[in-house]
Design an enzyme around this catalytic site. Structure first.
Site, PDB file in Angstrom:
ATOM      1  N   ARG A 101      50.932 -53.691 -27.297  1.00 35.20           N
ATOM      2  CA  ARG A 101      52.041 -53.749 -26.352  1.00 35.20           C
ATOM      3  C   ARG A 101      53.345 -53.600 -27.134  1.00 35.20           C
ATOM      4  O   ARG A 101      53.376 -53.714 -28.359  1.00 35.20           O
ATOM      5  CB  ARG A 101      52.058 -55.080 -25.591  1.00 35.20           C
ATOM      6  CG  ARG A 101      52.287 -56.308 -26.483  1.00 35.20           C
ATOM      7  CD  ARG A 101      52.603 -57.535 -25.644  1.00 35.20           C
ATOM      8  NE  ARG A 101      52.738 -58.773 -26.388  1.00 35.20           N
ATOM      9  CZ  ARG A 101      53.843 -59.165 -27.029  1.00 35.20           C
ATOM     10  NH1 ARG A 101      54.911 -58.381 -27.057  1.00 35.20           N
ATOM     11  NH2 ARG A 101      53.878 -60.330 -27.657  1.00 35.20           N
ATOM     12  N   ASP A 199      62.422 -63.956 -36.454  1.00 31.66           N
ATOM     13  CA  ASP A 199      62.112 -63.336 -35.156  1.00 31.66           C
ATOM     14  C   ASP A 199      63.207 -62.321 -34.832  1.00 31.66           C
ATOM     15  O   ASP A 199      63.598 -61.561 -35.706  1.00 31.66           O
ATOM     16  CB  ASP A 199      61.967 -64.418 -34.092  1.00 31.66           C
ATOM     17  CG  ASP A 199      61.040 -64.007 -32.959  1.00 31.66           C
ATOM     18  OD1 ASP A 199      61.285 -62.955 -32.337  1.00 31.66           O
ATOM     19  OD2 ASP A 199      60.068 -64.730 -32.663  1.00 31.66           O
TER      20      ASP A 199
END
Length: 293
Positions: A101, A199
């Site tokens: 994804r 992140d």
């Protein structure tokens, strides 16, 4: 000392809040719950937040023109009609691999888009980073487990990205006119052995990099030389991605997540998954709309 007060923008607890972005074409902020398959939209003028269910997992959305947006979803890039929310496949992306994804991404100052992909279970090396510009997708880097930290220097000459699994932020020389790399990635900041994992990220007008520390309850601010110059504490253990917002790019949205947490951990981490607003103490860089033709 900058005012680092953090306030709650939205109390909804998203499983995997991600992809915050500011759309200067409409003065609107967007963010996404990847696993919750929901797009959130907030006009800056009204601050009223609308939630739009999505038929597939998505990870980022950016403006194309006054009528359309481009959205990275789990099997390709889609054009979204602003008025109706209707989605139309623009280009497939790893559509032949149902195990992957889309993940983190960002817009280069040239109007090019970088998009990361990853395994749905974060399988080692299953992901990659791609470049999109004017109808063409080019694979840039492969063998990445969890692509994150994608952002660019204000002059567009440097790109940054990381693999959260290895916790190294890399930098690479980039053509300011196209957003394509002109060299090989080099180490920039090593977070190994420290609290949290790199992140999502964004860059400020002074070249500093704001990067979320998943598991570290913080947003780290890195100098253009890769040194930690500031730490902004976050009242949630898993911050995911910051983004500058507003006409002056003087505020910042921060998404968080409760993914992988046990029910007991979620109950103790009372603000996990909420979306926050903070004063970054520096102006951001306005991002252009994405060039699709």
């Amino acid at each position: 000392m900058a005012d680092e007060t953090i306030t709650i923008l939205d109390r909804r607890r998203l499983e995997l809040g991600e992809g915050p972005s500011y759309d200067a074409l409409t003065d609107t902020v967007h963010w996404i719950d990847i696993l919750g398959r929901t797009l959130y939209e907030m006009p800056m003028e009204t601050r009223r937040i609308a939630a739009h269910p999505l038929p597939r997992m998505a990870s980022e959305i950016h403006g194309v023109d006054e009528h359309r947006q481009i959205m990275a979803m789990d099997d390709g890039l889609y054009l979204r009609d602003r008025a109706s929310g209707a989605l139309e496949l623009h280009l497939p992306l790893e559509a032949d691999d149902p195990q992957t994804r889309s993940n983190d991404g960002n817009v280069h100052p040239s109007g090019a888009l970088w998009i990361g992909t990853m395994g749905r279970r974060a399988e080692t090396g299953a992901g990659a980073i791609y470049h999109y510009r004017k109808g063409r997708i080019t694979k840039l880097f492969g063998n990445i487990s969890i692509p994150n930290g994608i952002c660019f220097s204000p002059d567009g000459a440097t790109g940054y990205f990381c693999d959260t699994a290895t916790n190294h932020l890399l930098r690479v020389a980039v053509d300011p006119l196209t957003g394509l790399p002109t060299g090989e990635p080099n180490p920039f900041h090593d977070q190994t052995g420290q609290s949290g994992h790199h992140d999502g990220a964004c860059t400020a007008s002074d070249g500093t990099i704001f990067i979320a520390s998943w598991g570290g309850r913080a947003v780290l601010v890195l100098s253009p030389e890769g040194e930690v110059v500031r730490r902004i504490d976050v009242p949630a253990s898993q911050p995911t991605c910051p983004a500058f917002i507003g006409r002056r790019a003087d505020r910042m949205i921060l998404t968080t997540a409760w993914e992988h947490m046990t029910p007991d951990e979620i109950s103790l981490d009372e603000q996990a998954g909420m979306t926050f607003l903070l004063n970054p103490g520096v102006l951001g860089v306005g991002l252009p709309h994405v060039e699709i033709a």
